[in-house]
Design a protein around this motif. Sequence first.
Motif, PDB file in Angstrom:
ATOM      1  N   ASN A  58      12.229  -8.483   0.709  1.00 21.02           N
ATOM      2  CA  ASN A  58      11.138  -8.065   1.586  1.00 21.02           C
ATOM      3  C   ASN A  58      10.106  -7.336   0.732  1.00 21.02           C
ATOM      4  O   ASN A  58      10.455  -6.414  -0.007  1.00 21.02           O
ATOM      5  N   GLU A  59       8.885  -7.745   0.852  1.00 19.07           N
ATOM      6  CA  GLU A  59       7.777  -7.030   0.223  1.00 19.07           C
ATOM      7  C   GLU A  59       6.765  -6.745   1.328  1.00 19.07           C
ATOM      8  O   GLU A  59       6.224  -7.665   1.929  1.00 19.07           O
ATOM      9  N   ILE A  60       6.557  -5.464   1.593  1.00 23.47           N
ATOM     10  CA  ILE A  60       5.728  -5.050   2.726  1.00 23.47           C
ATOM     11  C   ILE A  60       4.609  -4.152   2.236  1.00 23.47           C
ATOM     12  O   ILE A  60       4.868  -3.125   1.609  1.00 23.47           O
ATOM     13  N   GLU A  61       3.374  -4.543   2.537  1.00 22.68           N
ATOM     14  CA  GLU A  61       2.233  -3.661   2.280  1.00 22.68           C
ATOM     15  C   GLU A  61       2.087  -2.760   3.497  1.00 22.68           C
ATOM     16  O   GLU A  61       1.957  -3.237   4.617  1.00 22.68           O
ATOM     17  N   PHE A  62       2.129  -1.449   3.257  1.00 20.68           N
ATOM     18  CA  PHE A  62       2.110  -0.483   4.350  1.00 20.68           C
ATOM     19  C   PHE A  62       0.770  -0.455   5.086  1.00 20.68           C
ATOM     20  O   PHE A  62      -0.279  -0.719   4.500  1.00 20.68           O
ATOM     21  N   TYR A  63       0.831  -0.065   6.336  1.00 22.12           N
ATOM     22  CA  TYR A  63      -0.349   0.109   7.168  1.00 22.12           C
ATOM     23  C   TYR A  63      -1.303   1.127   6.550  1.00 22.12           C
ATOM     24  O   TYR A  63      -2.518   0.949   6.562  1.00 22.12           O
ATOM     25  N   ALA A  64      -0.753   2.210   6.002  1.00 16.15           N
ATOM     26  CA  ALA A  64      -1.557   3.275   5.390  1.00 16.15           C
ATOM     27  C   ALA A  64      -0.849   3.767   4.131  1.00 16.15           C
ATOM     28  O   ALA A  64       0.314   3.458   3.883  1.00 16.15           O
ATOM     29  N   LYS A  65      -1.550   4.573   3.359  1.00 16.59           N
ATOM     30  CA  LYS A  65      -1.005   5.116   2.119  1.00 16.59           C
ATOM     31  C   LYS A  65       0.160   6.056   2.415  1.00 16.59           C
ATOM     32  O   LYS A  65       0.153   6.784   3.409  1.00 16.59           O
ATOM     33  N   VAL A  66       1.173   6.024   1.528  1.00 10.00           N
ATOM     34  CA  VAL A  66       2.329   6.901   1.655  1.00 10.00           C
ATOM     35  C   VAL A  66       2.476   7.716   0.379  1.00 10.00           C
ATOM     36  O   VAL A  66       1.859   7.426  -0.643  1.00 10.00           O
ATOM     37  N   ASN A  67       3.314   8.742   0.436  1.00  6.94           N
ATOM     38  CA  ASN A  67       3.613   9.570  -0.725  1.00  6.94           C
ATOM     39  C   ASN A  67       4.918   9.065  -1.325  1.00  6.94           C
ATOM     40  O   ASN A  67       6.005   9.476  -0.909  1.00  6.94           O
ATOM     41  N   ARG A  85       7.486   8.973   3.233  1.00 12.73           N
ATOM     42  CA  ARG A  85       6.623  10.090   3.630  1.00 12.73           C
ATOM     43  C   ARG A  85       5.183   9.611   3.788  1.00 12.73           C
ATOM     44  O   ARG A  85       4.619   8.992   2.884  1.00 12.73           O
ATOM     45  N   LYS A  86       4.592   9.866   4.950  1.00 13.76           N
ATOM     46  CA  LYS A  86       3.205   9.493   5.207  1.00 13.76           C
ATOM     47  C   LYS A  86       2.266  10.362   4.377  1.00 13.76           C
ATOM     48  O   LYS A  86       2.518  11.546   4.169  1.00 13.76           O
ATOM     49  N   TRP A  87       1.169   9.780   3.934  1.00  9.56           N
ATOM     50  CA  TRP A  87       0.158  10.548   3.212  1.00  9.56           C
ATOM     51  C   TRP A  87      -0.578  11.455   4.193  1.00  9.56           C
ATOM     52  O   TRP A  87      -0.810  12.621   3.912  1.00  9.56           O
ATOM     53  N   LYS A  88      -0.923  10.900   5.359  1.00  6.60           N
ATOM     54  CA  LYS A  88      -1.578  11.690   6.420  1.00  6.60           C
ATOM     55  C   LYS A  88      -0.561  11.916   7.526  1.00  6.60           C
ATOM     56  O   LYS A  88      -0.209  10.988   8.259  1.00  6.60           O
ATOM     57  N   GLU A  89      -0.112  13.154   7.649  1.00  7.91           N
ATOM     58  CA  GLU A  89       0.871  13.484   8.680  1.00  7.91           C
ATOM     59  C   GLU A  89       0.232  13.483  10.060  1.00  7.91           C
ATOM     60  O   GLU A  89      -0.968  13.677  10.209  1.00  7.91           O
ATOM     61  N   LYS A  90       1.063  13.298  11.053  1.00  5.36           N
ATOM     62  CA  LYS A  90       0.677  13.328  12.462  1.00  5.36           C
ATOM     63  C   LYS A  90      -0.362  12.276  12.829  1.00  5.36           C
ATOM     64  O   LYS A  90      -1.109  12.437  13.779  1.00  5.36           O
ATOM     65  N   VAL A  91      -0.409  11.202  12.048  1.00 10.83           N
ATOM     66  CA  VAL A  91      -1.251  10.056  12.363  1.00 10.83           C
ATOM     67  C   VAL A  91      -0.319   8.893  12.674  1.00 10.83           C
ATOM     68  O   VAL A  91       0.423   8.436  11.799  1.00 10.83           O
TER      69      VAL A  91
END
Length: 131
Positions: A58-67, A85-91
């Motif tokens: 599985n190779e998945i490009e994330f919806y948003a940037k992660v840490n 871990r999400k780069w932008k929390e609570k989003v």
Amino acid sequence: MARQHARTLWYDRPKYVFMEFCVEDSTDVHVLIEDHRIVFRLHCLLSCKNADGVELYNEIEFYAKVNSKDSQDKRSGRSITCFVRKWKEKVAWPRLTKEDIKLLKKVNTKRPPPGMDDLDDDSDSADATST
């Protein structure tokens, strides 16, 4: 060697995205978490529940940037869980992937709906009263 996707579940939380690759009795697991994608690879041998010689990939490009530096994975007997871990929390993420992938194609029919003439309301009541 044949290549298949591993069944994947995901859960969106305020600080993390949890991903679970559902593979029992896994060996030779490789998980690479980067800031924009995750790569999961598993060679299935005799101990794996899939056919011999199958590579799960599985190779998945994330919806948003992660840490990626604050993300990890954990292997259990039934699955490999990734704590990303999400780069932008609570989003909230509406989906896991960057692209809006449609899994089901829209049904387009120009035919009239099927007739319901064979459904008779009286038959149910007649069956209930007869003994």
